[in-house]
Design a protein around this motif. Structure first.
Motif, mmCIF file in Angstrom:
data_model
loop_
_atom_site.group_PDB
_atom_site.id
_atom_site.type_symbol
_atom_site.label_atom_id
_atom_site.label_comp_id
_atom_site.label_asym_id
_atom_site.label_seq_id
_atom_site.Cartn_x
_atom_site.Cartn_y
_atom_site.Cartn_z
ATOM 1 N N ASP A 114 -6.579 2.717 12.380
ATOM 2 C CA ASP A 114 -7.841 2.830 13.113
ATOM 3 C C ASP A 114 -8.339 4.267 12.998
ATOM 4 O O ASP A 114 -8.100 5.107 13.877
ATOM 5 N N HIS A 115 -9.013 4.562 11.884
ATOM 6 C CA HIS A 115 -9.504 5.905 11.631
ATOM 7 C C HIS A 115 -11.009 5.969 11.874
ATOM 8 O O HIS A 115 -11.716 4.954 11.751
ATOM 9 N N LYS A 116 -11.493 7.148 12.153
ATOM 10 C CA LYS A 116 -12.923 7.321 12.399
ATOM 11 C C LYS A 116 -13.711 7.280 11.104
ATOM 12 O O LYS A 116 -14.833 6.761 11.069
ATOM 13 N N GLU A 117 -13.137 7.806 10.052
ATOM 14 C CA GLU A 117 -13.813 7.833 8.757
ATOM 15 C C GLU A 117 -12.977 7.070 7.744
ATOM 16 O O GLU A 117 -11.742 7.045 7.815
ATOM 17 N N ILE A 118 -13.634 6.482 6.781
ATOM 18 C CA ILE A 118 -12.928 5.729 5.733
ATOM 19 C C ILE A 118 -12.064 6.656 4.895
ATOM 20 O O ILE A 118 -10.991 6.260 4.412
ATOM 21 N N LYS A 119 -12.468 7.900 4.767
ATOM 22 C CA LYS A 119 -11.728 8.837 3.914
ATOM 23 C C LYS A 119 -10.348 9.162 4.469
ATOM 24 O O LYS A 119 -9.521 9.774 3.782
ATOM 25 N N GLU A 120 -10.071 8.799 5.709
ATOM 26 C CA GLU A 120 -8.780 9.094 6.310
ATOM 27 C C GLU A 120 -7.700 8.119 5.861
ATOM 28 O O GLU A 120 -6.526 8.327 6.158
ATOM 29 N N TRP A 121 -8.056 7.035 5.203
ATOM 30 C CA TRP A 121 -7.041 6.148 4.637
ATOM 31 C C TRP A 121 -6.367 6.848 3.444
ATOM 32 O O TRP A 121 -6.984 7.680 2.754
ATOM 33 N N ASP A 122 -5.122 6.507 3.200
ATOM 34 C CA ASP A 122 -4.372 7.071 2.063
ATOM 35 C C ASP A 122 -4.807 6.339 0.803
ATOM 36 O O ASP A 122 -4.518 5.144 0.631
ATOM 37 N N VAL A 123 -5.521 7.033 -0.070
ATOM 38 C CA VAL A 123 -6.047 6.383 -1.256
ATOM 39 C C VAL A 123 -4.938 5.897 -2.170
ATOM 40 O O VAL A 123 -5.076 4.897 -2.887
ATOM 41 N N THR A 124 -3.770 6.597 -2.127
ATOM 42 C CA THR A 124 -2.651 6.150 -2.955
ATOM 43 C C THR A 124 -2.196 4.764 -2.524
ATOM 44 O O THR A 124 -1.925 3.885 -3.364
ATOM 45 N N VAL A 125 -2.084 4.570 -1.240
ATOM 46 C CA VAL A 125 -1.684 3.253 -0.725
ATOM 47 C C VAL A 125 -2.716 2.201 -1.112
ATOM 48 O O VAL A 125 -2.363 1.083 -1.504
ATOM 49 N N LEU A 126 -4.010 2.551 -1.020
ATOM 50 C CA LEU A 126 -5.062 1.599 -1.380
ATOM 51 C C LEU A 126 -4.937 1.191 -2.841
ATOM 52 O O LEU A 126 -5.057 0.000 -3.189
ATOM 53 N N ARG A 127 -4.688 2.177 -3.704
ATOM 54 C CA ARG A 127 -4.591 1.856 -5.131
ATOM 55 C C ARG A 127 -3.321 1.073 -5.431
ATOM 56 O O ARG A 127 -3.319 0.170 -6.275
ATOM 57 N N GLN A 128 -2.231 1.410 -4.740
ATOM 58 C CA GLN A 128 -1.007 0.630 -4.932
ATOM 59 C C GLN A 128 -1.201 -0.817 -4.497
ATOM 60 O O GLN A 128 -0.673 -1.743 -5.109
ATOM 61 N N TYR A 129 -1.947 -0.988 -3.426
ATOM 62 C CA TYR A 129 -2.244 -2.353 -2.969
ATOM 63 C C TYR A 129 -2.955 -3.136 -4.076
ATOM 64 O O TYR A 129 -2.639 -4.307 -4.338
ATOM 65 N N CYS A 130 -3.920 -2.489 -4.708
ATOM 66 C CA CYS A 130 -4.657 -3.165 -5.781
ATOM 67 C C CYS A 130 -3.739 -3.496 -6.953
ATOM 68 O O CYS A 130 -3.911 -4.512 -7.630
ATOM 69 N N ASP B 201 -8.014 -11.157 -1.880
ATOM 70 C CA ASP B 201 -9.408 -10.918 -1.507
ATOM 71 C C ASP B 201 -9.629 -9.454 -1.135
ATOM 72 O O ASP B 201 -10.656 -8.860 -1.484
ATOM 73 N N LEU B 202 -8.662 -8.889 -0.396
ATOM 74 C CA LEU B 202 -8.805 -7.494 0.000
ATOM 75 C C LEU B 202 -8.822 -6.573 -1.216
ATOM 76 O O LEU B 202 -9.527 -5.550 -1.220
ATOM 77 N N ASN B 203 -8.078 -6.926 -2.253
ATOM 78 C CA ASN B 203 -8.082 -6.117 -3.478
ATOM 79 C C ASN B 203 -9.474 -6.058 -4.077
ATOM 80 O O ASN B 203 -9.920 -5.000 -4.532
ATOM 81 N N ARG B 204 -10.203 -7.182 -4.072
ATOM 82 C CA ARG B 204 -11.548 -7.191 -4.643
ATOM 83 C C ARG B 204 -12.460 -6.222 -3.891
ATOM 84 O O ARG B 204 -13.256 -5.496 -4.502
ATOM 85 N N VAL B 205 -12.336 -6.223 -2.578
ATOM 86 C CA VAL B 205 -13.193 -5.339 -1.788
ATOM 87 C C VAL B 205 -12.796 -3.881 -2.000
ATOM 88 O O VAL B 205 -13.651 -3.010 -2.211
ATOM 89 N N ILE B 206 -11.473 -3.597 -1.963
ATOM 90 C CA ILE B 206 -11.005 -2.210 -2.123
ATOM 91 C C ILE B 206 -11.357 -1.683 -3.500
ATOM 92 O O ILE B 206 -11.866 -0.562 -3.657
#
Length: 1427
Positions: free
Chosen positions: A282-298, A305-310
């Motif tokens: 629950d972050h205030k800005e989207i940039k506070e997510w760990d981009v490495t984790v997001l890319r690993q998820y993809c 479905d979440l991969n398509r959005v990310i």
């Protein structure tokens, strides 16, 4: 001590000998002496065990273990005891086994220790339930006190935990399902609540989480560990979902988050864990997510479905994360190839897809968000939609996201404040622009909610500022935008928006300077800010456009125009630039074609471009393209721009609703038009044209009262100085109001309005036609209401106006139909045929016999212009026939002109033939009865017309009904088929049912006729002829009372022009009068006289009904009118007889003369009465069989004539002649008692002794034949009283008293006469039996007839001045009031006398009002005034 050992030995011997009872007794004896004896306890427990006394044996063993806990014997006994009980004592067995194992362990006898454990586990497996077996396995686990001794001798803990997990998992699921199934059937139970309750109960007792954790800790198999880590996460998540909000839920939530984050840390590709790890942040800005984790998820979950959005978001321009470098791509590929080695071995390839274009990205992200729910996905998608300005999609998505967020908060117990704020901001921002300003209040509430706990939220302040901008509250908008700018000074979008608000406020110079300062920054930004650059260029041009409003400046292509073009070069889809360019081309460059293109492009791009839409709609309206007008207006309405939000300073826009209303009016969709105009008027109450349109819509939908109100409001605005309306616009309002008035039947007002319009716009042909139609309708309605003179006057006015109309109008169908209707009216009101304007009609129709328009059916009906154009001088007896024929021919010719003019319109031609058919049939109906017995040329022409109409429009029920009517006497089969066909097309047609009933009557099928008339009444209870037909059926069946009631009802509801209704009603009422008592109230004769008067106006040549009218007038004492009527009848019948010598005419003449004699006698014209009576006697003297009068008719005629002659002679003092006439009447009437009484009175009046004696003889003769004849008895009483004949008087008084006491055959009026005679006798003291005096006789009248007023009135007169007199007068009044219609037949005179008798001023005035001709009321009023 020795004795104890001896006893123990004895116990041992008994046990060896299996003497269990003796052993038990002996052991108990030992324990009595030594309660702490261990061996005695062992022997007793063993013996009890052998006797199957299990519980006592168990307790004894336990007592022994307390004495020597470290001795194995007692524990071994317990183990054996528990083994024999199966699974009943597994828990106790486990405890005993552990204790026994510990003893062997302490003794270092590991084999026995293991044997105890193995036997216990085997016993639990074979004898116990599955969960008991799980509990038993705990003895082999590290938690067991024996594990250290048995480690290596028992299975590895991981294996044991796995067994436990495999058993507990299904058992818990089974228990949950079972409990839910049991509890869901409780009253008021809900499945969801029951399920949560059961899960909480089961999870609180569950040890599955502990088993999973121990298994994970002990296992050496990585794959098994990963599997049970996943199960543990899922299990803990299930527990989290079950707990209610509180500390337990928060603790469980932290456990779940830790487990999920741990899996993400070790990069274990379990999607459920990764979803939790990403979505629960629950972050205030989207940039506070760990981009490495997001890319690993993809990488790990490329098909999710979440991969398509990310993936779509990360590769977009708005991603706050750095773009992935090729080296990172290679590393990710290596990681993926390593993790997916099995796929590679099997020939698989990475399935991660990277979108290359914006369209691919949007499609990919839309697919992802549409098929799955994810907090992060909603947030990313909301940000992306906001970037693309897809506000409608974002509104829908964020509403769904907020609902999902509420569900997640309930499930997880997490607040998700930042996520909720983000959703609120996305939704609020979208609502600012979507259907603006409809959703502004909702958007403002969302922004206020965010600012309440985060006052520095820049997006919220921007959103509030935009709302105030849309609501035209520019000061507030500037305040919020500048505050937002302080928080984010580099935000060019906010800078330009703040400057634009200042421009909207009117500060164009400041706005221009600030926008110019932004331009270099925007150009540096490059391609990514083309939309903002385009918007800024337009706004800068707009400031320049308004700073110098001169025509030359605006027309200059180097000024604002250049900025508008630059704006479109930056963004071809920027709608406001097209709007301002359209204004430029329209107003300054004078290029209408290019202007329309600009306006159309602006509306296509944005429905919020209201100015473009208005200009475009007006352009389409000028071209008459209402479909496009509707499309444009509807697009503006759907945009939400037209209605300001509550509390907004911005004014609403009404023209789109007005345009929609006009377009819907053109499609005749009146209901939608009403809604549109009402919406327009809610926004602009002073919109004149919307009021007119609303009135026209109401008129079209048949809501005439509402239409009147709307149009009156429009006319009020005409007088308002605030509304500028020209005379060219107001005439249509008057015209529509006239149309409404005409529909409401207010024809005089409608005609006045039509004339006002024609004075202003004489060239309006439609108004002239409407005026003619209104005049004709007024004439027809007046005819139906009985205003025959007014009807004829309006018809003449219509014809006069028709002559003055322009020639163009005379070539229209409606013109000639109105002419025909006006001429046809004279054939209905034949009493006013002399007023038929033949010169006007001749001028309209012309005299060209060979004109093509008059050749329609001329070979059948032979109707031409000859009769209409005839101007000869005719005899008075022929004038009416000629005028009637002229009116009929004029009607037919006018309809033929209408047929000729409607040749190109099938429907109009069908209607024209239908109208012509009725005109032909009307001509046939106006012919004399003897000519209508065969098919006349008019009837043949009518049949041809209706057949032609049916050929043109076979689905019209009215055409078939008309054909049935005209063929009813010619071909009943065709007529029946026509009526049935008409009813098939419209089964609710009451007139068709009625006509079918008449056909059944003509065929003498009374049962069918009655059923059909009943159907007609059901279809339309107000259709008079249906009731009239049923009355005819009742009359034919002999039920005259029922028939009369039906005729009366039909008369009440029928139009005044209905001849059949009035004829049958008046005849039935006359028959009723003939059979009713003579004192029938005069009020019952008024309506028949009215009906007969209307018949005379409609058809004066119908002499039978004129004669009947005279008879009614005679009964209402209108002798002068009756005499005039009868003299007219006599003259017409005499003239007819001179021509035809018809016996019927002679018969009618004789009867009329007889009735005329009575009427003249009543007027005191005795000589003329004698002449008329003598003529009647002479004409009725022929008694031969060939006489025109029947025996009964001749008898009545001669009786009436002789009585009239006798009375006239008596009044002329020709007494002897009078006596002779009465004697002749006596002979003619077979000694009629009433005639005899008149004769006796005349004889007595002579004063001669022999005449008076003869009078007595006559009266005695009457009494002998008619003992109850009241008048004769009263006359005898009066004669006896005058002669002083006590003997005769006594006999007469006795007879009078008998008649008074009897109600049979004695009317109320006769009772009053009896009372007067008896009172006179009593007053003179004669009659013997008439004692008691006048008061006694009055009291007797009251006793015999308390319901009649005459007795009470006499009693009141005798007691005048006293209380008794006042009470009697009050009772007389009460009785009289109850005796009037409809409860009785008391005449008005009697009621007036009763009111006058009270002596009160009020009642005297009432008496005068009730019967002004009665003197009692006036006298009472005079006495009251003087007193």
């Amino acid at each position: 001590m020795s004795s104890t050992k001896a006893l123990l030995k004895a116990v041992n011997d008994f046990i060896k000998q299996s003497k269990w009872d003796d052993a038990i007794e002996s052991a108990k004896d030992v324990l009595q002496k030594d309660p702490k004896n261990y061996h005695a306890h062992i022997f007793l427990a063993f013996a009890l065990d052998k006797k199957n006394n299990v519980e006592e044996a168990e307790n004894t063993y336990l007592d022994a273990t307390k004495i020597k806990p470290a001795d194995q014997t007692a524990w071994q006994g317990l183990v054996k005891l528990y083994q024999r009980q199966g699974n009943k004592k597994l828990k106790q067995y486990k405890h005993a086994a552990i204790k026994l194992g510990e003893i062997f362990r302490d003794a270092n006898d590991m084999f026995k220790c293991q044997d105890v454990v193995d036997k216990f586990v085997d016993h639990a497996r074979t004898q116990g339930e599955r969960l008991q077996y799980v509990d038993a396995l705990d003895i082999q686990l590290p938690e067991s006190p024996l594990y250290e001794a048995l480690e290596g001798r028992v299975p590895h803990p991981a294996k044991t935990y796995e067994i436990q997990a495999k058993i507990v998992e299904p058992e818990e699921k089974k228990r949950i399902n079972t409990l839910v199934g049991e509890r869901r059937t409780r009253i008021g139970a809900r499945v969801s609540e029951v399920t949560l309750e059961v899960k909480r109960e089961v999870y609180r007792q569950s040890k599955l989480g502990h088993i999973y954790r121990q298994l994970i800790d002990w296992t050496t198999d990585d794959e098994l560990r990963r599997t049970y880590e996943e199960k543990l996460l899922q299990y803990c998540h299930d527990r989290l979902m079950a707990w209610p909000p509180g500390e337990e839920k928060n603790q469980e939530m932290e456990i779940v988050r830790k487990l999920a984050n741990d899996m993400v840390i070790i990069r274990h590709p379990f999607k459920f864990a990764w979803d939790i790890a990403l979505n629960w942040q629950d972050h205030k800005e989207i940039k506070e997510w760990d981009v490495t984790v997001l890319r690993q998820y993809c990488v790990f979950f490329p098909d999710s479905d979440l991969n398509r959005v990310i993936m779509g978001f990360l590769t977009s321009d708005i991603s706050p994360f750095p773009k992935e470098t090729p080296a990172q791509n290679d590393a990710a590929a290596d990681a993926e190839s390593e993790d997916e080695s099995e796929d590679d071995d099997a020939g698989g390839v990475p399935t991660t897809y990277v979108p290359l274009t914006e369209e691919d990205r949007l499609l990919m992200m839309t697919e992802g968000i549409s098929s799955g729910d994810s907090l992060l996905a909603y947030r990313l998608m909301g940000e992306y939609y906001q970037h693309l300005e897809e506000h409608e999609s974002n509104v829908e998505l964020m509403r769904k996201a907020i609902d999902f967020l509420k569900t997640e908060r309930t499930k997880t117990g997490m607040a998700f404040r930042n996520t909720g704020d983000a959703y609120s901001l996305y939704l609020g921002t979208a609502l600012v622009f979507y259907q603006s300003p409809r959703n502004h209040q909702e958007a403002k509430n969302l922004f206020d909610g965010v600012l309440a706990h985060d006052p520095t939220s820049t997006p919220a302040m921007i959103g509030v500022g935009l709302i105030y901008e849309e609501e035209e509250d520019y000061d507030e908008a500037i305040d919020f935008l500048e505050r937002a700018l302080q928080g984010d000074p580099a935000n060019l979008r906010v800078k330009t928006e703040a400057a634009w608000v200042k421009a909207l406020k009117g500060d164009f110079a400041t706005a221009k300077a600030e926008l110019e300062a932004c331009m270099p920054l925007l150009t540096k930004k490059g391609q990514n800010n083309k939309e903002l650059l385009s918007q800024t260029q337009y706004r800068l041009g707009y400031c320049i456009w308004n700073l110098d409003t001169s025509k030359s400046a605006r027309k200059s292509r180097s000024g604002a125009y250049s900025y508008f073009l630059e704006s479109l070069k930056s963004n071809l889809n920027y709608a406001p630039a097209y709007t301002i360019l359209g204004i430029y081309y329209s107003d300054y460059a004078k290029d209408k074609k290019r202007a329309r293109r600009c306006f159309q492009k602006a509306v296509e791009l944005s429905p919020s471009e209201v100015l473009s839409a208005e200009r475009l709609a007006r352009s389409f309206a000028d071209d008459g393209d209402w479909d496009r007008v509707e499309l444009v207006a509807q697009r503006v309405v759907d945009s939400g721009k037209v209605k300001p939000p509550p509390g907004s300073k911005r004014k609403g826009i009404s023209w789109p609703f007005s345009a929609l209303g006009v377009a819907e009016l053109n499609k005749q969709d009146y209901h939608k038009a009403i809604v549109s105009f009402q919406a327009a008027l809610r926004i602009s109450p002073n919109d004149y044209h919307s009021w007119v349109g609303l009135g026209e819509s109401y008129h079209g939908s048949g809501r005439y009262i509402a239409a009147t109100k709307a149009l009156m409001n429009a006319q009020k605005l005409e007088e308002s100085p605030d509304v500028e309306i020209t005379g060219q616009e107001t005439w249509f309002t008057k015209f529509i109001l006239a149309e409404v008035k005409r529909e409401l039947g207010e024809f005089d007002e409608a005609i006045a309005l039509y004339k006002q319009v024609l004075e202003e716009r004489p060239e309006e042909d439609g108004v002239a036609i409407s005026l003619m139609q209104a005049m004709v309708d007024n004439a027809l309605v007046s005819l139906d209401k009985g205003f025959f003179g007014k009807s004829v006057d309006h018809a003449v006015s219509a014809l006069k106006f028709a002559v003055e109309t322009p020639a163009a109008i005379k070539d229209t169908f409606n013109f000639w139909r109105a002419i025909a209707d006006a001429c046809s009216l004279f054939t209905s009101v034949q009493g006013r045929l002399s007023e038929f304007p033949k010169e006007l009609v001749q001028g309209l129709l012309g005299s060209d016999e060979a004109a093509p328009e008059y050749q329609v059916l001329k070979d059948i009906d032979a109707v031409g212009t000859a009769v209409v154009s005839t101007n000869g001088i005719f005899h008075d007896n022929e004038k009416m026939g000629i005028d009637l024929t002229r009116a009929m021919h004029a009607t037919i010719l006018a309809h033929k002109r209408a047929v000729h003019l409607s040749a190109n319109d099938i429907h109009a031609q069908a209607v024209a033939y239908y109208n012509l058919g009725w005109a032909e049939y009307r001509a046939h109906s106006c012919l004399p009865a003897h000519l209508r017995k065969k098919a006349t040329r008019y009837l043949k022409a009518a049949i041809s017309c209706f057949k032609r109409a049916i050929e043109l429009e076979a689905g019209n029920s009215e055409f078939w009904n008309a054909l049935g009517v005209v063929t009813s006497t010619v071909n009943p089969a065709v007529s029946q088929h026509s009526f049935v066909r008409s009813l098939h097309l419209n089964e609710r047609g009451a007139h068709s049912w009625t006509n079918l009933g008449v056909l059944a009557l003509l065929q003498n099928d009374l049962q069918l006729a009655n059923e059909v008339f009943t159907k007609a009444q059901s279809a339309d209870p107000d259709f008079a002829h249906a009731w009239l037909g049923q009355g005819l059926v009742a009359l034919l069946l002999g039920d005259q009372k029922e028939a009369r009631g039906l005729f009366i009802h039909s008369m009440d509801i029928a139009e005044a022009s209905s001849l059949a209704t009035r004829r049958l009603y008046s005849v039935s009422m006359f028959d009723h009068i003939l059979s009713s008592p003579s004192e029938l109230p005069i009020t019952s004769l008024v309506q028949p006289i009215l009906a007969l008067t209307q018949i005379q106006g409609l058809k004066p040549q119908d002499l039978a009904y004129s004669h009947l009218s005279a008879l009614f007038q005679e009964r209402t004492q209108e002798y002068q009118r009756a005499a005039d009527n009868l003299e007219n009848i006599c003259s017409q019948v005499e003239a007819d007889y001179e021509v035809t010598e018809s016996p019927e005419s002679l018969k009618h003449f004789s009867i009329a003369k007889t009735d005329l004699a009575r009427a003249l006698l009543a007027q005191g014209l005795n000589v003329e009465a004698i002449e008329a009576a003598e003529m009647a006697v002479q004409l009725s003297s022929d008694e031969s069989d060939g006489s025109e009068l029947t025996a009964e008719e001749r008898k009545r005629v001669r009786l009436s004539a002789h009585v009239s002659m006798g009375l006239a002679q008596y009044y002329l003092d020709h007494v002897n002649d009078a006596v002779g006439s009465f004697e002749q009447a006596m002979q003619e009437s077979d000694n009629n008692p009433d005639v005899a009484c008149v004769l006796a009175q005349v004889l007595w009046a002579t004063g001669k002794t022999d005449a008076r004696e003869k009078a007595r003889d006559v009266l005695f003769g009457v009494i002998e034949q008619h003992p109850t004849h009241v008048q004769s008895v009263c006359l005898l009483g009066v004669i006896a009283l005058l002669d002083g004949d006590e003997e005769s008087l006594e006999a007469v008084v006795s007879e009078l008293q008998n008649l008074r006491s009897s109600d049979e055959g004695v009317s109320a009026k006769e009772q009053s006469r009896l009372g007067e005679v008896l009172k006179a006798v009593a007053g003179l003291g004669g009659g013997g039996g008439a004692g008691g005096g006048e008061e006694g006789q009055a009291q007797a009248d009251v006793m015999f007839h308390p319901y009649l007023p005459h007795g009470w009135a006499e009693l009141a007169g005798l007691g005048e001045g006293g209380d008794d007199g006042e009470g009697a007068a009050e009772m007389a009044l009460r009785v009289a009031v109850k005796g009037v219609a409809p409860r009785g037949d008391l005449p008005a005179e009697e009621l007036a006398r009763a009111y006058a008798g009270t002596g009160r001023v009020r009642d005297a005035q009432t008496a005068v009002m009730v019967a002004p001709w009665e003197g009692a009321g006036w006298r009472s009023l005079g006495d009251a005034v003087r007193g």
